[in-house]
Design a protein around this motif. Sequence first.
Motif, mmCIF file in Angstrom:
data_model
loop_
_atom_site.group_PDB
_atom_site.id
_atom_site.type_symbol
_atom_site.label_atom_id
_atom_site.label_comp_id
_atom_site.label_asym_id
_atom_site.label_seq_id
_atom_site.Cartn_x
_atom_site.Cartn_y
_atom_site.Cartn_z
ATOM 1 N N GLN A 87 39.538 45.973 33.977
ATOM 2 C CA GLN A 87 38.747 45.540 32.798
ATOM 3 C C GLN A 87 39.559 44.007 32.387
ATOM 4 N N GLY A 88 40.074 43.286 33.591
ATOM 5 C CA GLY A 88 40.901 42.241 33.346
ATOM 6 C C GLY A 88 39.593 40.994 33.838
ATOM 7 N N ARG A 89 40.143 39.734 33.872
ATOM 8 C CA ARG A 89 39.523 38.470 33.950
ATOM 9 C C ARG A 89 39.469 38.310 35.528
ATOM 10 N N LEU A 90 38.515 37.475 36.000
ATOM 11 C CA LEU A 90 38.437 36.849 37.249
ATOM 12 C C LEU A 90 39.670 36.025 37.692
ATOM 13 N N THR A 91 40.195 35.030 36.616
ATOM 14 C CA THR A 91 41.171 34.401 36.842
ATOM 15 C C THR A 91 42.409 34.941 37.259
ATOM 16 N N ILE A 92 42.889 36.098 36.753
ATOM 17 C CA ILE A 92 43.745 36.791 37.147
ATOM 18 C C ILE A 92 43.765 37.247 38.929
ATOM 19 N N LEU A 93 42.487 37.589 39.109
ATOM 20 C CA LEU A 93 42.312 38.131 40.525
ATOM 21 C C LEU A 93 42.629 36.822 41.597
ATOM 22 N N ARG A 94 42.018 35.714 40.971
ATOM 23 C CA ARG A 94 41.923 34.544 42.000
ATOM 24 C C ARG A 94 43.536 34.055 41.875
ATOM 25 N N GLU A 95 44.225 34.119 40.947
ATOM 26 C CA GLU A 95 45.796 33.676 41.169
ATOM 27 C C GLU A 95 46.536 34.904 42.128
ATOM 28 N N PHE A 96 46.057 36.282 41.897
ATOM 29 C CA PHE A 96 46.600 36.965 43.034
ATOM 30 C C PHE A 96 46.313 36.689 44.439
#
Length: 399
Positions: A87-96
């Motif tokens: 349920q998070g955002r795409l930006t969190i995934l990109r940073e990881f």
Amino acid sequence: MVKSEEFFMIRDLKSKGMNITQIAQELDLDRKTVAKWLKSDQLPVYRQKVGYGSKLDNYKTYIIERMNQGCVNAMILFDEIKARGYQGRLTILREFMKPHREQMRGKASIRFETPPGKQAQVDWGEFKILKEDGTFVKVHAFIMIMGYSRKQYVEFTENERIDTLIDCHERAFAFFGGVPETILYDNMKTVVKHSHQAGTNKWNDKFLRFARHQDFIPLRCRPYHPRSKGKVENGVKYLRRNFWPRIRTVLSLVDLNQSVRVWLDTVCNVRLHQTTREIPTEAFLRENLQPVNQETFLLHDLQSRKVMNDCTISYEANFYSVPYRFVGQRVGIRDLNNGHLEIYDETGNCITAHVKLCGKHHFQRNKKHFEGLITWSQKKVAATAPILIPEHKGTVLLC
């Protein structure tokens, strides 16, 4: 919390005659902060904050696994983990993903796509079923996937023998309604006879005859290079991940194959494929397959049995009925190894089929096999004893 350089600047400015207010204005700090660090003789010590869990935590293992497989597209992975509940955002995934990308780039490879009707890929998967006595029985999943559309066929069997493999191919071709130009395999012994050989010498002779019978070209993937058949490898993983957890109990192989067929029709082949971004059944409409050779390729010898007087034959300690007209004749049994048996007459015609029984000493009867049996059995037969002629008066019996 001030940084170490700010700590020394506060003390330096104080030594130059500036008061707390002036120092706070110069360094854009709060007066209380300046006063605190003027009283302290120790450098500021940073303590790591106890952070709250990230919304991405439950998906990090899956993301790294997919990146190891060569998928470094954040949008694709974002769609996949969203389907899993993220349920998070795409930006969190990109940073990881960012620190892992450089490491994964060396493993990434160009995906090999094939035009419609050009290629299918085949592989086996092993699954275990828990028995009542606590032991496990192994079943094998035959998987064929069309390279262009990603439409799949799956069938569970008892083994991976050559006759089972060929039977599965024939049922897969019937499912797809055609045959691809080429089919890709790994170095399974039932297909590849000698992996170091070249030309036709590397293929299992019987399997090569079947390939010619159905007019497709078998291809072998490069040894120790599973990515060359990555589509079907992913198909096995998807079957294990998406279908198998849905199965709680198994009554028989027939029951299991009925369940996987429903899954194929309602989940697997109608989902939006994450790589092609198309629905497999819709993309399959563009597959240009060759017609199927309708003549069955009977690879293995049929097991001969004599039909007993009760219209049954015995197979693996169980009994199956056949039409009564075959009593006393010999018939052939073909075990499909997927929970079904077929029975053939002496001319090679299939006369009946049965679901394979488990255990021993069980009967499976088809009522139609006995229709007309009473009338047939009451036909007049030749006399087996002299006929008594009543004695009449005035009649002389000759000796």
